[in-house]
Scaffold this motif. Structure first.
Motif: not given
Length: 688
Positions: A86-88, A101-103, A105-114, A165-177
């Motif tokens: 999806l991110w690619y 890779d990071l997005a 990983l982050k999404v799947t970690r949350i998915f696993y917790k749920l 990249k700094d421009s990626w940080k809010p995208i990763l924080e808010n949408l990588a869920k």
């Protein structure tokens, strides 16, 4: 590879598909429905290389048969692979794969917790690099990209980016869920789900639960498959647009489009400003703040139906914390005054007297009139909170009383319409706004969006007052709201927090999807379906000797005398006592029965007939318990309610005969719910 097969095109009677495993496999596949749907990405199984897990960018995901022997492991790996794809697809520069890779990983970690506890237990003895990485309780570290170098082996592409990249940080924080996480994010702890049944405090969940018969719109409802898929698709679009146009501009455009869609749904004017809020109680806090800054007078809130509104509303109107955590995740202490709020007076007018008896319309009107006229003599600003559909289906004060109040001289009063249930037609909403009333609504009751979809809609007259004021909102609101949620031309909100509440936005997206398909049902069929459903529920409750409707022979405590059909002159919430030996069950047993009704009880009836086992297994979600006295003794009622989905999901084929057949199928579900209540009552040990 010569022995590769698309996952959906095989069904060999291996051990995986043996009788004892099929039910569990079905359970896992149901959860796979929450995984994003991506066009032109094939999932391929490999028998030649059983240990392979490979992502072919923009083409496929190859998973070895070894993983498929443990369906939960396969589910987690595929969740990772699909999120990566999806991110690619969203990338502008296909060399920036470290973001994927990071997005993923982050999404799947949350998915696993749920995942439910039983699923995670099946992975306890499994140790591979990726699953071990997913299970780690740590945040993704964008400053140390080398920590994630091994993730490149799954797709074979070398990352060319040395710094994140700094421009990626809010995208990763808010949408990588995951979307299901976003739908319960930015609310409060009541939206969190337990690890056994994956249900929140309201008995529902932030992803589809089609196995349950659901008539709980008076409280809260699990998101539908249809609106979940729409919200999930929007997340993909937001990721792509954020990478292309920037996160802030994309998010502001998204929030404004949601407000425009809400205006369109009810045919409102652009000048009707809208504020989204995480919940109806947060909306009350916003009202307390706004009324404070647009008047110099001392304020008295007259809260009608104080016993049938949200439990935190009185505290919010007084400018006090109503939970121990805010929607923006700030820790606070329940009951403490929020910084910047002034002292106000709160007059509560409950629907019921001390003995639990429902007051007459005349008595309620009299109490309202007295409260307002006496307050007005003191020269105070009156804020009248009108109830248009309480949690038990009542309204107050009457239209006649509102006209009488309008005729008073020198009355300084702002009217708030508590329409949290939103059991109104668009014309009703417009009529209220034309009178200068502020509307407090949610998309999560009648319209069955995810819980905690609150909003305020303002008449033009109030918007002008707020826009013109030089006063600032109370300082403590920075812990509750972002200025992006408020109208952009209101200077009073400029000092609120930076950031965006994506949970609130996504819940509203799902709610608006439900509104759209509801209003697309032709009004003739819509109203006939409503009449069919409500008449059947009313008759079914009356016919059950062990149920007693709280409204008696009066199917509507209606103070509005319209002759035309409208949502406001038909009862759509049906509260009832549950009787055992002609006495209402005590509160604790009503609450226990509510939980049992929403659970699979088949194990308690395994020696009974197949028919009984199936009845016991059926999960039935209805409106949760509300404390009400029965013959002067404390008891509680449950509620069966009409929700918009009863209508819209019946019209899905756009065929009249199928539409009414679909309505009848849902009436059959009502019959099952009542039978299951009877089954529980006849096995009283279940309630002990």
């Amino acid at each position: 590879m010569t022995n590769n097969i698309s996952l959906e095109n095989q069904y060999k009677r291996t051990r995986l598909f043996e009788k004892e495993n099929v039910n569990y496999l079905v359970h896992v596949l149901k959860r796979f429905n929450t995984v994003p749907k991506i066009n032109n990405i094939n999932i391929i199984t490999s028998n030649d290389e059983p240990e392979i897990f490979k992502i072919v960018p923009n083409k496929s995901i190859i998973i070895g048969s070894l993983y498929l022997k443990n369906p939960v492991l396969a589910l987690v790996y595929l969740r990772y692979g699909i999120e990566w794809q999806l991110w690619y697809k969203a990338l502008n520069n296909k060399e920036d794969t470290v973001l994927c890779d990071l997005a993923a990983l982050k999404v799947t970690r949350i998915f696993y917790k749920l995942l439910p506890k039983e699923d995670k237990e099946k992975l306890e003895e499994v140790h591979f690099y990726l699953i071990d990485k997913i299970r780690k309780e740590e945040d993704v570290n964008t400053a140390q990209l080398d920590k994630y170098k091994e993730l490149e082996s799954f797709h074979g592409l070398k990352n060319q980016t040395k710094t994140f990249k700094d421009s990626w940080k809010p995208i990763l924080e808010n949408l990588a869920k995951p979307t299901e996480y976003l739908l319960m994010d930015g609310g409060d702890l009541r939206l969190n789900i337990d690890e056994i049944f994956l249900l929140n405090k309201y008995g529902c969940r932030p992803f589809p639960r089609p196995e349950a018969f659901t008539f709980a719109s008076s409280t809260a409802t699990s998101v539908s498959n249809y609106s979940f898929d729409k919200a999930d698709k929007v997340r993909s679009i937001l990721i792509k647009n954020s990478l292309k146009y920037g996160f802030t501009d994309t998010t502001i455009d998204f929030a404004e489009s949601l407000k425009d869609n809400l205006r369109t749904a009810f045919d409102l004017k652009e000048k009707n400003e809208i504020i989204f809020s995480p919940s109806g109680t947060d909306s009350s806090l916003q009202i307390a703040a706004i009324t404070q800054i647009i008047t110099k007078k001392e304020i008295t809130h007259v809260l009608v139906a104080s016993d049938e509104t949200g439990s935190g509303v009185p505290a919010a109107l007084k400018g006090c914390h109503f939970e121990n955590t805010t929607a923006l995740n700030f820790p606070i202490r329940k009951g403490d005054r929020i910084k910047g709020f002034k002292d106000v007076e709160l007059i509560k007018i409950p629907f019921r007297d001390e003995k639990g008896k429902l007051k007459s319309t005349t008595q309620l009107d009299s109490e309202v009139y007295t409260a307002i006229t006496e307050t007005n003599k003191l020269g105070r600003q009156v804020v009248l909170h009108v109830m248009d559909h309480s949690k038990l289906g009542y309204q107050s004060p009457s239209e006649e009383m509102m006209q009488k109040l309008d005729a008073l001289n020198n009355l300084s009063m702002q009217v708030i319409i508590d329409a949290a249930q939103l059991r109104l037609d668009p014309s009703d909403v417009r009529k209220y706004l034309s009178k200068g009333y502020i509307m407090s609504i949610t998309g999560s009751k009648y319209f069955t969006g995810p819980p905690y979809s609150g909003a305020l809609i303002f008449p033009e007259s109030v918007s002008k007052l707020v826009h013109a004021t030089k006063n600032k909102l109370p300082e403590g609101l920075t812990a509750y709201f972002n200025h992006s949620d408020w109208p952009t031309n209101w200077s009073c909100a400029k000092e609120l927090s930076e950031g965006f509440n994506y949970g609130s936005y996504m819940r509203w997206k799902a709610a608006l999807v439900e509104m759209d398909r509801y209003f697309k049902t032709p009004v003739l069929y819509r109203n006939m379906g409503i009449e069919m459903f409500c008449n059947f529920v009313e008759d079914s409750i009356k016919d059950a000797a062990f149920l007693e409707p709280i409204y008696g022979n009066d199917t509507r405590a209606n103070t509005f005398k319209d002759e035309e059909f409208s949502m406001r002159n038909i009862r759509t919430i049906f509260p009832f006592f549950i009787l055992k030996n002609k006495e209402a069950l005590p509160v604790d047993k009503v609450k226990k029965l509510y939980v049992l009704l929403n659970s699979d009880l088949s194990q308690q009836f395994k020696n009974h007939s197949i028919e009984t086992i199936r009845l016991a297994a059926q999960k039935c979600h209805i409106g949760q318990a509300v404390n009400v006295k029965y013959n002067h003794l404390q008891s509680a009622i449950l509620r069966i309610s009409l929700g918009a989905r009863v209508i819209s999901e019946s019209w899905v084929n756009r065929d009249i005969s199928i539409y009414f057949r679909n309505i009848e199928l849902q009436l059959n579900q009502i019959t099952v719910i009542i039978k299951k209540i009877d089954l529980i009552l006849n096995n009283s040990d279940l309630l002990d």
